[in-house]
Design a protein around this motif. Structure first.
Motif, mmCIF file in Angstrom:
data_model
loop_
_atom_site.group_PDB
_atom_site.id
_atom_site.type_symbol
_atom_site.label_atom_id
_atom_site.label_comp_id
_atom_site.label_asym_id
_atom_site.label_seq_id
_atom_site.Cartn_x
_atom_site.Cartn_y
_atom_site.Cartn_z
ATOM 1 N N ALA A 1 -19.362 35.958 52.088
ATOM 2 C CA ALA A 1 -20.238 36.625 53.050
ATOM 3 C C ALA A 1 -20.661 37.985 52.519
ATOM 4 O O ALA A 1 -19.868 38.723 51.925
ATOM 5 N N LEU A 2 -21.927 38.312 52.738
ATOM 6 C CA LEU A 2 -22.453 39.601 52.306
ATOM 7 C C LEU A 2 -22.420 40.611 53.449
ATOM 8 O O LEU A 2 -22.166 41.790 53.260
ATOM 9 N N LYS A 3 -22.687 40.120 54.681
ATOM 10 C CA LYS A 3 -22.670 40.978 55.863
ATOM 11 C C LYS A 3 -22.138 40.176 57.046
ATOM 12 O O LYS A 3 -22.194 38.941 57.066
ATOM 13 N N SER A 4 -21.639 40.945 58.054
ATOM 14 C CA SER A 4 -21.261 40.339 59.326
ATOM 15 C C SER A 4 -22.131 40.941 60.415
ATOM 16 O O SER A 4 -22.429 42.144 60.394
ATOM 17 N N CYS A 5 -22.568 40.108 61.364
ATOM 18 C CA CYS A 5 -23.422 40.557 62.468
ATOM 19 C C CYS A 5 -22.565 40.729 63.707
ATOM 20 O O CYS A 5 -21.895 39.782 64.158
ATOM 21 N N LEU A 6 -22.572 41.966 64.247
ATOM 22 C CA LEU A 6 -21.757 42.266 65.420
ATOM 23 C C LEU A 6 -22.392 41.730 66.699
ATOM 24 O O LEU A 6 -21.749 41.757 67.748
ATOM 25 N N VAL A 7 -23.629 41.265 66.621
ATOM 26 C CA VAL A 7 -24.282 40.665 67.791
ATOM 27 C C VAL A 7 -24.067 39.161 67.776
ATOM 28 O O VAL A 7 -23.661 38.560 68.777
ATOM 29 N N CYS A 8 -24.360 38.534 66.646
ATOM 30 C CA CYS A 8 -24.174 37.090 66.526
ATOM 31 C C CYS A 8 -22.697 36.712 66.386
ATOM 32 O O CYS A 8 -22.324 35.551 66.633
ATOM 33 N N TYR B 1 -22.584 36.182 57.131
ATOM 34 C CA TYR B 1 -23.641 35.487 56.391
ATOM 35 C C TYR B 1 -23.560 35.798 54.910
ATOM 36 O O TYR B 1 -23.315 36.956 54.511
ATOM 37 N N CYS B 2 -23.825 34.744 54.099
ATOM 38 C CA CYS B 2 -23.989 34.951 52.662
ATOM 39 C C CYS B 2 -25.399 35.501 52.432
ATOM 40 O O CYS B 2 -26.189 35.672 53.374
ATOM 41 N N GLU B 3 -25.739 35.744 51.194
ATOM 42 C CA GLU B 3 -27.037 36.354 50.893
ATOM 43 C C GLU B 3 -28.196 35.470 51.363
ATOM 44 O O GLU B 3 -29.193 35.956 51.910
ATOM 45 N N THR B 4 -28.077 34.158 51.187
ATOM 46 C CA THR B 4 -29.157 33.241 51.562
ATOM 47 C C THR B 4 -29.362 33.202 53.068
ATOM 48 O O THR B 4 -30.480 33.344 53.569
ATOM 49 N N HIS B 5 -28.254 33.053 53.810
ATOM 50 C CA HIS B 5 -28.361 32.920 55.263
ATOM 51 C C HIS B 5 -28.557 34.253 55.966
ATOM 52 O O HIS B 5 -28.775 34.294 57.179
ATOM 53 N N LEU B 6 -28.465 35.333 55.209
ATOM 54 C CA LEU B 6 -28.700 36.649 55.789
ATOM 55 C C LEU B 6 -30.192 36.978 55.851
ATOM 56 O O LEU B 6 -30.598 37.915 56.536
ATOM 57 N N GLU B 7 -31.030 36.186 55.156
ATOM 58 C CA GLU B 7 -32.441 36.520 54.999
ATOM 59 C C GLU B 7 -33.163 36.671 56.338
ATOM 60 O O GLU B 7 -33.972 37.580 56.528
ATOM 61 N N LEU B 8 -32.875 35.798 57.308
ATOM 62 C CA LEU B 8 -33.550 35.878 58.605
ATOM 63 C C LEU B 8 -33.272 37.206 59.307
ATOM 64 O O LEU B 8 -34.138 37.760 59.980
ATOM 65 N N HIS B 9 -32.032 37.739 59.141
ATOM 66 C CA HIS B 9 -31.686 39.025 59.763
ATOM 67 C C HIS B 9 -32.430 40.179 59.091
ATOM 68 O O HIS B 9 -32.563 41.251 59.678
ATOM 69 N N LEU B 10 -32.901 39.919 57.886
ATOM 70 C CA LEU B 10 -33.602 40.981 57.163
ATOM 71 C C LEU B 10 -35.111 40.885 57.313
ATOM 72 O O LEU B 10 -35.838 41.846 57.024
#
Length: 544
Positions: free
Chosen positions: A110-117, A121-130
């Motif tokens: 995982a690259l980041k964690s979302c405190l709302v969701c 997320y890994c880099e690929t699945h983080l794209e929508l948040h960006l």
């Protein structure tokens, strides 16, 4: 995506002019697709307007429009290709790392964690948040585990607020239902405040660390100085005691030689007397033989004539006067010891004199603190003299003022190192001088002993004493006029000296000092004027 399928799809999205994936794809009237810039440039440099693939000619240049369907397909192809490339470049999460909650199959790091969701997320699945405006408002943090702990257990809502009343994290429903009368702030606000407090605390901790490091340096430096002093004392001790040993051995040789010389003289006298008496004995034996022969003679005339001569030659010496005087050795050893003692006294004076000179280098300027003085004491304006006035003054009863003993402390305290001061005691019938720790009992009963925080010597009832427990009587040849007090804090040493004669009086050794020490004086009672002279803190002379 399989390799064959990927090649098949990729062939459908390649421009036949640039041989790359379409960019802004357009379709000619003959049904073939090209990049808009590619076909436009091709027609710009060609004399005829025809399709590069089927060679169909157009009388007029066709107006070209972006083929939205192919454009969207190309975008999907590009995204899938990018995701596939990104996935191939990412490594699977290792043990202890946070996993992507969206990945199927092999879980990526995982690259980041979302405190709302509440997902990582890994880099690929983080794209929508960006990229998606709605998701951009979500709070992303470095990967963390146990995101469910960030949900309110009671309302299953994110913990977004902080209750300052209960000092706990709460959700929006908690703030309305359970904490509506409490002081509630957003988590970020409390975070900023606590972070500032944390930084402040850390700064204080860093100061504490620095102070302790400095203290460690001071202790190490003090230890180094102590070790150097110990080495110096050992070397000096070896030198001094070697000299003393040589003095004793030399005096012993002198004693033995003196006794042997006396014995030799007695032996020579005895030999002379024996030789003299043996000679007389031989002569008397000869005379006895002649007298025996004469007594056997029948010649009357010969006996009478010879007897007178034999009688006249007889020795008349009184044998009682022939004596051998044995030397008297009584007191010889005592006299030798007395001479050694006298020599040692001279040597010790030579040793102590330089020692006191060295100690005087640590002289400090002591001024008496009137706020500590017993109400019966009188202090001089310069704070250098104190005496017992005989009348109790009406003074403020400060916590640090002595009420039982007639004590007064110096203003200066010492928590390390060495210090020395001198007090004139001339003309007094009673007094106490020394040092006291800060926490001594200044109001109640007790004794001025080391157990109670006092290290002192005194004159009490015409007797000099050191305040050990029990006290130690101090021998003295003549009354002291000026007393020097020396303290080595780290060494745990308090020594007293006759400052006028450079003689050592007494030392407290092996003391354990853990708090500030103050010089202290006690002039004792006035005793109807018999002890009215003041104790005087005098300047230390370095030239004596």
């Amino acid at each position: 995506m399989s390799a064959a399928h990927k090649v098949l799809i990729e062939d459908h999205f390649l421009c036949s002019i640039c041989l790359d994936v379409f960019t802004d794809p357009v379709t000619t009237p003959c049904g073939h697709n090209f990049c808009k810039n590619c076909i436009t440039d091709h027609w710009n440099i060609s004399d005829i307007c025809q399709c590069p693939i089927c060679k169909k000619e157009f009388k007029t240049r066709p107006e070209l429009y972006i083929n939205t369907f192919i454009s969207e397909m190309v975008a999907v192809f590009r995204r899938e290709a990018q995701q596939e490339t990104s996935s191939s470049e990412q490594q699977a999460a290792e043990a202890g790392e946070v996993l992507c909650d969206v990945c199927t199959g092999t879980k990526l790091k995982a690259l980041k964690s979302c405190l709302v969701c509440l997902l990582s997320y890994c880099e690929t699945h983080l794209e929508l948040h960006l990229t998606k405006s709605v998701l951009k408002r979500h709070q992303l943090v470095d990967p963390v585990e146990d995101l469910e702990d960030r949900m309110c257990l009671k309302h299953d809502k994110p913990l977004e607020l902080f209750c300052q009343t209960d000092h706990t994290c709460i959700c929006l429903l908690c703030s309305v239902l359970d904490h509506k009368t409490h002081q509630v702030v957003p988590l970020k606000e409390e975070y900023e405040e606590q972070k500032a407090e944390l930084l402040k605390t850390d700064a204080e901790v860093q100061q504490m660390i620095q102070k302790r490091r400095l203290k460690i340096s001071e202790i190490r430096e003090s230890l180094r100085i102590s070790n150097d002093a110990a080495d110096g004392q050992k070397a000096e001790g070896v030198q001094v005691f070697t000299a003393l040993k040589e003095i004793v051995e030399r005096r012993l040789k002198q004693l033995i030689k003196e006794v042997e010389d006396q014995q030799k003289a007695a032996e020579e006298q005895a030999e002379d007397s024996i030789q003299h008496l043996e000679q007389q004995t031989s002569e008397l034996m000869k005379r006895s033989s002649e007298m025996k022969q004469l007594s056997d003679s029948e010649d009357h005339l010969h006996l009478l004539q010879s007897f007178r001569a034999l009688k006249a030659a007889a020795p008349t010496e009184d044998l009682m006067e022939v004596t051998v005087h044995s030397p008297s050795y009584e007191g010889t050893v005592v006299r030798a010891v007395a001479q050694i003692e006298e020599t040692l006294t001279e040597v010790m004076k030579k040793i102590l004199d330089p020692e006191l000179k060295r100690i005087k280098k640590f002289a400090v300027d002591v001024t008496l603190d009137p706020d500590t003085a017993n109400a019966n004491l009188i202090l001089s304006d310069d704070g250098k003299q104190v005496s017992h006035g005989g009348v109790k003054k009406n003074l403020l009863n400060y916590a640090k003022r002595f009420t039982r003993w007639f004590n007064v402390l110096g203003k200066q305290s010492f928590s390390s190192g060495r210090f020395y001061f001198e007090v004139q005691v001339k003309g007094k019938a009673g007094w106490s001088v020394g040092v006291a720790r800060d926490s001594v009992n200044r109001k109640g009963e007790g004794y001025m002993s080391p157990q109670c925080g006092f290290w002192r010597m005194c004159l009490w009832k015409q007797e000099y004493r050191a305040s050990a427990d029990p006290y130690v009587r101090l021998s003295v040849l003549s009354p002291y006029k000026k007393v020097g007090v020396f303290v080595d804090y780290e060494e745990g040493l308090v020594s007293f000296y006759d400052a006028d004669n450079a003689d050592h009086i007494y030392s407290f050794t092996g003391c354990s000092f853990t708090e500030p020490l103050y010089p202290f004086l006690n002039p004792h009672m006035n005793n109807e004027g018999k002890n009215s002279a003041p104790l005087i803190i005098t300047p230390v002379s370095h030239t004596e």
